[in-house]
Design a protein around this motif. Structure first.
Motif, PDB file in Angstrom:
ATOM      1  N   ARG A  30       1.725   3.047  -3.502  1.00 38.22           N
ATOM      2  CA  ARG A  30       0.588   3.485  -4.316  1.00 38.22           C
ATOM      3  C   ARG A  30       0.949   4.583  -5.314  1.00 38.22           C
ATOM      4  O   ARG A  30       0.574   4.520  -6.485  1.00 38.22           O
ATOM      5  CB  ARG A  30      -0.540   3.955  -3.413  1.00 38.22           C
TER       6      ARG A  30
ATOM      7  N   TRP B  23      -6.599   1.870 -11.476  1.00 38.23           N
ATOM      8  CA  TRP B  23      -6.044   0.533 -11.245  1.00 38.23           C
ATOM      9  C   TRP B  23      -5.184   0.486  -9.991  1.00 38.23           C
ATOM     10  O   TRP B  23      -5.190  -0.506  -9.265  1.00 38.23           O
ATOM     11  CB  TRP B  23      -5.239   0.063 -12.459  1.00 38.23           C
TER      12      TRP B  23
ATOM     13  N   PHE C 251      -2.127  -9.934  -9.309  1.00 34.65           N
ATOM     14  CA  PHE C 251      -2.719  -9.281 -10.464  1.00 34.65           C
ATOM     15  C   PHE C 251      -1.882  -9.667 -11.673  1.00 34.65           C
ATOM     16  O   PHE C 251      -0.656  -9.677 -11.608  1.00 34.65           O
ATOM     17  CB  PHE C 251      -2.720  -7.761 -10.310  1.00 34.65           C
TER      18      PHE C 251
ATOM     19  N   ASN D 293      -5.609   2.157  -7.233  1.00 31.42           N
ATOM     20  CA  ASN D 293      -6.523   2.052  -6.085  1.00 31.42           C
ATOM     21  C   ASN D 293      -7.118   0.657  -5.979  1.00 31.42           C
ATOM     22  O   ASN D 293      -7.213   0.102  -4.887  1.00 31.42           O
ATOM     23  CB  ASN D 293      -7.635   3.101  -6.193  1.00 31.42           C
ATOM     24  N   ARG D 294      -7.526   0.095  -7.121  1.00 26.38           N
ATOM     25  CA  ARG D 294      -8.065  -1.266  -7.102  1.00 26.38           C
ATOM     26  C   ARG D 294      -7.049  -2.261  -6.562  1.00 26.38           C
ATOM     27  O   ARG D 294      -7.373  -3.143  -5.780  1.00 26.38           O
ATOM     28  CB  ARG D 294      -8.443  -1.712  -8.510  1.00 26.38           C
ATOM     29  N   MET D 295      -5.830  -2.141  -7.031  1.00 23.82           N
ATOM     30  CA  MET D 295      -4.785  -3.089  -6.651  1.00 23.82           C
ATOM     31  C   MET D 295      -4.396  -2.946  -5.180  1.00 23.82           C
ATOM     32  O   MET D 295      -4.225  -3.943  -4.473  1.00 23.82           O
ATOM     33  CB  MET D 295      -3.561  -2.904  -7.546  1.00 23.82           C
TER      34      MET D 295
ATOM     35  N   PHE E 150      -6.133  -1.628  -2.634  1.00 24.58           N
ATOM     36  CA  PHE E 150      -7.192  -1.893  -1.660  1.00 24.58           C
ATOM     37  C   PHE E 150      -7.931  -3.213  -1.899  1.00 24.58           C
ATOM     38  O   PHE E 150      -8.908  -3.509  -1.230  1.00 24.58           O
ATOM     39  CB  PHE E 150      -8.182  -0.727  -1.629  1.00 24.58           C
ATOM     40  N   SER E 151      -7.458  -4.014  -2.824  1.00 27.11           N
ATOM     41  CA  SER E 151      -8.085  -5.293  -3.121  1.00 27.11           C
ATOM     42  C   SER E 151      -7.681  -6.359  -2.109  1.00 27.11           C
ATOM     43  O   SER E 151      -6.643  -6.274  -1.465  1.00 27.11           O
ATOM     44  CB  SER E 151      -7.665  -5.749  -4.513  1.00 27.11           C
ATOM     45  N   THR E 152      -8.523  -7.377  -1.997  1.00 27.10           N
ATOM     46  CA  THR E 152      -8.175  -8.513  -1.141  1.00 27.10           C
ATOM     47  C   THR E 152      -7.430  -9.580  -1.944  1.00 27.10           C
ATOM     48  O   THR E 152      -6.934 -10.535  -1.364  1.00 27.10           O
ATOM     49  CB  THR E 152      -9.450  -9.140  -0.523  1.00 27.10           C
ATOM     50  N   LYS E 153      -7.385  -9.413  -3.280  1.00 21.11           N
ATOM     51  CA  LYS E 153      -6.660 -10.367  -4.127  1.00 21.11           C
ATOM     52  C   LYS E 153      -5.160 -10.189  -3.935  1.00 21.11           C
ATOM     53  O   LYS E 153      -4.659  -9.087  -3.895  1.00 21.11           O
ATOM     54  CB  LYS E 153      -7.018 -10.140  -5.598  1.00 21.11           C
TER      55      LYS E 153
ATOM     56  N   ARG F  64       0.831  -1.216   0.000  1.00 22.11           N
ATOM     57  CA  ARG F  64       0.000   0.000   0.000  1.00 22.11           C
ATOM     58  C   ARG F  64       0.862   1.261   0.000  1.00 22.11           C
ATOM     59  O   ARG F  64       0.453   2.301  -0.485  1.00 22.11           O
ATOM     60  CB  ARG F  64      -0.923  -0.005   1.216  1.00 22.11           C
TER      61      ARG F  64
END
Length: 105
Positions: free
Chosen positions: A78, A89, A101, A91-93, A95-98, A75
């Motif tokens: 960023r 993308w 990518f 932000n998605r990456m 804050f994602s739980t995955k 994080r």
């Protein structure tokens, strides 16, 4: 690092006598290698400060069979990630739980 040392390190890597080569962003800035024969797996433990370095470094894999480029981030990365994949993308990456990518080009 002297040119002789760089040539020697690249030769050892190309011949398969070394498995891991550490190449810093600073080394890339000053030497701008187009490719390094023998590179199959590239791991970036920190994203480059300059966004144009990312594709240049990833293209070191050009000509390799089954190349793999892994970029590690947290994080805290960023803003660097935003320069490469854009704000949405990043932000998605971040804050994602995955945990993984995949980008193909």
């Amino acid at each position: 690092m002297a040119k002789k040392d760089i040539f020697s390190a690249r030769r050892l890597f190309t011949e398969g006598k070394r498995k891991i080569m550490l190449c810093t962003e600073r080394a890339h800035f000053y030497h701008r290698f187009k490719n390094i024969r023998g590179v199959k797996n590239l791991i970036m433990y920190s994203h480059p400060e300059r966004k144009e370095f990312y594709p240049e470094i990833a293209n070191l894999l050009d000509g390799s069979e089954n190349p793999l480029c892994t970029a590690l981030f947290s994080r805290l990365d960023r803003s660097r990630l935003e320069r490469i994949v854009g704000t949405t993308w990043a932000n998605r990456m971040v804050f994602s739980t995955k945990p993984v990518f995949v980008f193909c080009y």
